[in-house]
Every structure is written in C-alpha cells, then in structure tokens.
Enzyme design. Structure first.
Site, PDB file in Angstrom:
ATOM      1  N   GLY A 171      -1.850  -2.272   8.047  1.00 22.51           N
ATOM      2  CA  GLY A 171      -0.856  -2.754   7.032  1.00 22.51           C
ATOM      3  C   GLY A 171      -0.862  -3.582   6.035  1.00 22.51           C
ATOM      4  N   ASP A 172      -1.667  -4.863   6.231  1.00 26.03           N
ATOM      5  CA  ASP A 172      -2.065  -5.582   5.012  1.00 26.03           C
ATOM      6  C   ASP A 172      -2.831  -4.812   4.101  1.00 26.03           C
ATOM      7  OD1 ASP A 172      -0.817  -7.888   5.917  1.00 26.03           O
ATOM      8  OD2 ASP A 172      -2.995  -8.283   7.227  1.00 26.03           O
ATOM      9  N   SER A 173      -4.119  -4.086   4.356  1.00 26.34           N
ATOM     10  CA  SER A 173      -5.202  -3.137   3.667  1.00 26.34           C
ATOM     11  C   SER A 173      -4.571  -2.248   2.958  1.00 26.34           C
ATOM     12  CB  SER A 173      -5.826  -2.518   3.971  1.00 26.34           C
ATOM     13  OG  SER A 173      -6.771  -3.657   4.835  1.00 26.34           O
ATOM     14  N   ALA A 176      -2.185  -3.473  -0.149  1.00 26.61           N
ATOM     15  CA  ALA A 176      -2.464  -4.840  -0.967  1.00 26.61           C
ATOM     16  C   ALA A 176      -3.665  -3.497  -1.881  1.00 26.61           C
ATOM     17  CB  ALA A 176      -4.286  -5.541  -0.261  1.00 26.61           C
TER      18      ALA A 176
END
Length: 399
Positions: A171-173, A176
């Site tokens: 999710g973060d990646s 980003a």
C-alpha cells in the site's frame, strides 16, 4: 560523489515524510536524477533507519535503500525557527513531499497557500492514508488499513482463512508510485502554465486503483471476489504447479498458449476437449484442468519443466527468493541488482533504478546517509546561513 544522470537533474525535492510512503516517492524522484533534501527530526530521524528483520553491525538495512541519493538534514518542524528554514528551502524548490496526517502542515504554518505565496511554482506532493479531503482524512492511516479499505486485503490469501497480506508494504509503495506519477504530471502542467499545484495520493485509493473490475462485477452481476489462493477464478490454466523437486508457475490461459501446453504434456487432444476448448470452458473446469497439469508436472524436475515449456512457447517460471535473484543470469544481464558502497558496511546490494531509460537512465549515487550529515552544508551553502546562525539553531535544538 557520483553525479546524477537521470532526466530530473536540476529539480529539487524537499522531503518531509517519514516511514515508507513519502520516502519511497522521494526515492523514485531521486533515482531519476532529482536533488532530494530529506528533513528528519533531530536526534531520532526517520524510524526506517532502525526497521528491518536483519541488522548489520547495528545498521538497519531498509534506510540505505529508501534514503539513497538523498542529502539528509535535521530540522525540528514543531519550532517556529524550523518552520522558517523550510520556508527558506521552498523558495528554490520544485517539489515539497510530505506524508504526515492531513492537517499537520497546516498546524505548522506550512500549508500550500503559505508556501505557494513564497514560490508559486511549487508542487506539493501529499501522501496519506485517506487523502486530504473527506470524512476519514483526519484519521491515522497506515498502509495495512488502506490496503483493507481499498479492497486488496480481502482478496489475498486462502479461502478458508483470514485475509493475508502481500509480505511487503504494497500500500505504501503503490501510493508513493502514484504520487511520483502525479508529481511528474504536475511538472508537465507547470511547464505549460508556470504554476504549481497539489498532488493528493491516498493509500486506499492507490490500492483501489489496482482492483480491476471489482466494482462493475458487483454492480452489474452481484459478484463479490473472494480469496482463491494461488489462482484467479475462471482464469485457467494459470497456477502454481508441483515439480518433483519444487514448484513452478505456468501461465497458459490464452487459447493458443493452452494448445501449446497440451502438446508439451503429450496430450494434444485435450486442447480440443469441449471441457477445455475455450477460455470460458476452461474456467468452468478449472480444478479438473489443474489436476491434469499437476499430475504431469509432478513427474518432472523444475529444470525439465522450464525446458519443456520453453520449447513449446509456454510461459513458465520458478518461484524466486533472494538467493535465486542473486544467482540468476538475467538479473545480472539487466543489472537489476546494483552494488553501492556503504561507508560502514562496504558493498551493499539493492534493486537498481526502474524503469530503465535509454537516453537518460537514472542511477544510484550513494546509500542513505547518516542522520543530519548534510545539515550544516545545506544551511550554509544552499541558504547562506552564517556560522553564528547555524550555531544558534544547533544550540536551540532546531537542527
């Protein structure tokens, strides 16, 4: 120091985020040549400096990657003098990147309107759990929650168990990556108009964007995707199959490729069997078809399966782990793994810059630096602060 080679040379990013979503966006922009000035809290730094299962001589192994190509300064953003430094940095910046909870920059007097008054060309990249608007926006939003809200977690794992996770901070990646795409789109708009804008990337929306036909499947057919483990329902054959010494992935769901797989199995007649003749038919008999392929594949080694499938033009591959990647000639030929010298740890292997550009390829110039290692140089050389002012800021705990 190695010079930047990517297409974003000459652009400056002020990175205020911590943990993964913001810093990974900064990594992408830095990989492509941008100058990234990473701002961290004095004395503690980004928690990513200590994250990771493995430590080497007391060093975490995440930060050398996500902090690569960045200059690192310490500034206490909660103090007025620290906020003033950020405003000075923004005057000549192209991007300001942050992933705090929405409202945090506003509380510090670093909202977009204030910063855009200083630099109308500024592009503010904002990564958060739920986005900058809407009823959920003020909530704390970690990637795991965004993955769940975006629909990704529900479909991961085996059907008879609780939902699983990807094993990485997907999710973060994703948020980003979408933030970086948005930043480059905003940069193109600035080329045309001279004006900056806000890029608003939410973790839950980045996950939701990956969910293919999830919504129309339900809207038009009342169909809800469920967890199915190693395969997708009605997409056959495409699964993990046993070998005598391990396992492989075989993907032959297209009609022509399935026919070639049937020939590779020595069962060419299966391609004309009504149960398997079409994409729809194979989907209806998916379990039966996987059983036939597994009975064949389990009699062969991984190497034999790879060779047989390659001879017949059928996509087939091993299930890679880190040792396989380091030993694989294709990884080596593509220079997918680069070794960068780490001041304390020596040669440090990490993923290279992706995607590869033919004329202006990005590069990894250095690993994530020590906390605050560039603070004085940035304040002195970039902002023109006097030695006395720098000493005052240090004594006051601002830097």
């Amino acid at each position: 120091m190695t010079e930047a080679t990517g297409p974003l040379q000459g652009l400056r990013v002020i990175e205020l985020g911590v943990l993964l979503a913001g810093p990974f966006c900064g990594q992408i922009l830095g990989d492509l040549g941008a100058e990234v000035i990473k701002v961290e809290p004095p004395g503690q730094g980004d928690p990513l400096r200590q994250w990771g299962t493995v430590k080497k001589d007391g060093h975490g192994l995440w930060f050398p990657i996500v902090g690569r190509n960045k200059t690192c300064v310490t500034i206490d953003l909660r103090q007025a003098e620290g906020q003033a430094i950020v405003k000075d940095l923004v005057r000549e910046a192209d991007f300001l990147l942050e992933n705090f909870r929405p409202g945090t920059l506003e509380k510090w007097g670093l909202d977009y309107e204030t910063l855009a008054a200083i630099n109308p060309r500024l592009i503010m990249i904002r990564v958060s759990g739920y986005g900058q608007t809407g009823p959920n926006s003020p909530k704390a939003g970690y990637a795991s929650v965004g993955e769940a809200m975006g629909g990704m977690r529900y479909v991961m794992g085996e059907p008879d168990r609780m939902p699983s996770r990807a094993g990485i901070s997907i999710g973060d990646s994703l948020a980003a990556t979408y933030a970086a795409i948005g930043a480059l789109a905003a940069l193109e708009h600035r080329h045309r108009t001279g004006k900056g804008q806000i890029v608003d990337s939410a973790i839950y929306e980045a996950c939701f964007a990956m969910m293919e036909s999830l919504i129309p499947d339900y809207h038009f057919g009342g169909y809800i995707r469920e967890r199915t483990g190693s395969f997708l329902p009605k997409i056959a054959p495409s699964n993990i199959y046993p070998a005598s010494d391990g396992m492989v992935i075989i993907a032959a769901n297209q009609d022509t490729v399935w026919r070639r797989l049937a020939e590779a199995m020595g069962r060419a007649e299966l391609a004309d069997d009504p149960r398997f003749l079409t994409h729809v038919a194979r989907g209806e008999h998916q379990g039966e078809l996987d059983g036939l392929i597994s009975a064949w594949s389990s009699q062969m080694t991984i190497a034999e399966l790879e060779a047989c499938c390659e001879d017949h033009g059928v996509p087939c591959g091993r299930i890679y782990r880190a040792p396989d990647m380091l030993a694989d000639p294709h990884f080596a030929a593509r220079q997918a793994i680069v070794e960068v010298d780490h001041p304390q740890l020596g040669p440090f292997p990490m993923p290279a810059v992706f995607p590869k550009l033919s004329a202006t390829p990005g590069n990894v110039r250095w690993t994530g630096p020590e906390l605050g290692s560039h603070t004085e140089a940035v304040l002195r050389d970039l902002l023109g602060y006097s030695p006395d002012k720098i000493a005052h800021l240090r004594t006051s705990g601002v830097i």
